[in-house]
Design a protein around this motif. Structure first.
Motif, mmCIF file in Angstrom:
data_model
loop_
_atom_site.group_PDB
_atom_site.id
_atom_site.type_symbol
_atom_site.label_atom_id
_atom_site.label_comp_id
_atom_site.label_asym_id
_atom_site.label_seq_id
_atom_site.Cartn_x
_atom_site.Cartn_y
_atom_site.Cartn_z
ATOM 1 N N PRO A 50 0.838 -1.195 0.000
ATOM 2 C CA PRO A 50 0.000 0.000 0.000
ATOM 3 C C PRO A 50 0.876 1.248 0.000
ATOM 4 O O PRO A 50 1.941 1.272 0.625
ATOM 5 C CB PRO A 50 -0.787 -0.104 1.308
ATOM 6 C CG PRO A 50 -0.717 -1.548 1.692
ATOM 7 C CD PRO A 50 0.606 -2.032 1.175
ATOM 8 N N VAL A 51 0.454 2.275 -0.687
ATOM 9 C CA VAL A 51 1.202 3.526 -0.749
ATOM 10 C C VAL A 51 1.197 4.215 0.615
ATOM 11 O O VAL A 51 2.165 4.850 0.996
ATOM 12 C CB VAL A 51 0.618 4.438 -1.847
ATOM 13 C CG1 VAL A 51 1.239 5.825 -1.817
ATOM 14 C CG2 VAL A 51 0.810 3.797 -3.215
ATOM 15 N N THR A 52 0.113 4.063 1.355
ATOM 16 C CA THR A 52 -0.017 4.664 2.677
ATOM 17 C C THR A 52 -0.768 3.685 3.580
ATOM 18 O O THR A 52 -1.565 2.884 3.077
ATOM 19 C CB THR A 52 -0.765 6.019 2.614
ATOM 20 O OG1 THR A 52 -0.970 6.510 3.936
ATOM 21 C CG2 THR A 52 -2.100 5.885 1.924
ATOM 22 N N PRO A 53 -0.553 3.731 4.880
ATOM 23 C CA PRO A 53 -1.293 2.833 5.775
ATOM 24 C C PRO A 53 -2.699 3.346 6.103
ATOM 25 O O PRO A 53 -3.392 2.750 6.910
ATOM 26 C CB PRO A 53 -0.413 2.782 7.026
ATOM 27 C CG PRO A 53 0.297 4.084 7.038
ATOM 28 C CD PRO A 53 0.520 4.438 5.589
ATOM 29 N N TRP A 54 -3.111 4.440 5.470
ATOM 30 C CA TRP A 54 -4.402 5.052 5.763
ATOM 31 C C TRP A 54 -5.409 4.807 4.658
ATOM 32 O O TRP A 54 -5.080 4.881 3.487
ATOM 33 C CB TRP A 54 -4.248 6.568 5.934
ATOM 34 C CG TRP A 54 -3.368 6.895 7.079
ATOM 35 C CD1 TRP A 54 -2.046 7.229 7.016
ATOM 36 C CD2 TRP A 54 -3.712 6.877 8.451
ATOM 37 N NE1 TRP A 54 -1.563 7.433 8.282
ATOM 38 C CE2 TRP A 54 -2.561 7.224 9.184
ATOM 39 C CE3 TRP A 54 -4.890 6.611 9.135
ATOM 40 C CZ2 TRP A 54 -2.556 7.313 10.563
ATOM 41 C CZ3 TRP A 54 -4.882 6.699 10.517
ATOM 42 C CH2 TRP A 54 -3.714 7.046 11.208
#
Length: 149
Positions: free
Chosen positions: A35-39
């Protein structure tokens, strides 16, 4: 700044202040998919909302399927896949071409909270000697209390 956007910014700032803003171990390794971000996007409780997870990879992957699970969150996948979601255009992901997976969430909470989301990515390494793989990633879904409920 509109009310929802302001609330989202405040929620992110509150989470950052609590020290919850950390990258997943998988995102530290940029060779495989991650994922690019964990959000995940901020959603309102009891308001079914389509959300996205953006992905990147350092090596091509094929036949990708993503399933997600979270406590007290209903999950609906796109009609064309039914029991999972995949990338926007195809079931593969190539280096330097980020893409997303989408699904609908309905968070059953009566408070502002941060919900851990387990995303399982199943895929293969492509080609004649493709190797089947599966990895679990932990993400965060910010949920805002819905004043209408």
């Amino acid at each position: 700044m509109n009310g929802i956007r302001r609330t989202a910014v405040l929620a992110a700032a509150a989470v950052a202040a609590t020290g919850l803003m950390t990258a997943t171990p998988a995102s530290a390794s940029h060779h495989g998919p991650h994922p690019v971000t964990p959000w995940i996007e901020v959603v309102r409780a009891h308001d079914p909302t389509w959300v996205k997870i953006w992905w990147d990879t350092g090596e091509k992957i094929c036949d990708a399927e993503v399933t997600v699970r979270a406590d007290h969150v209903g999950i609906v996948y796109p009609e064309n896949t039914g029991s999972y979601t995949s990338f926007r255009d195809e079931a593969y992901l190539r280096p330097a071409r980020p893409d997303y997976t989408a699904f609908k969430v309905d968070a059953d909470y009566d408070r502002n909270t941060m919900v851990p989301v387990e995303a399982t990515l199943s895929y293969n390494t492509c080609g004649d000697k493709a190797v089947e793989k599966a990895r679990i990633y932990w993400l965060r879904l910010p949920v805002l209390r819905n004043p209408d409920h």
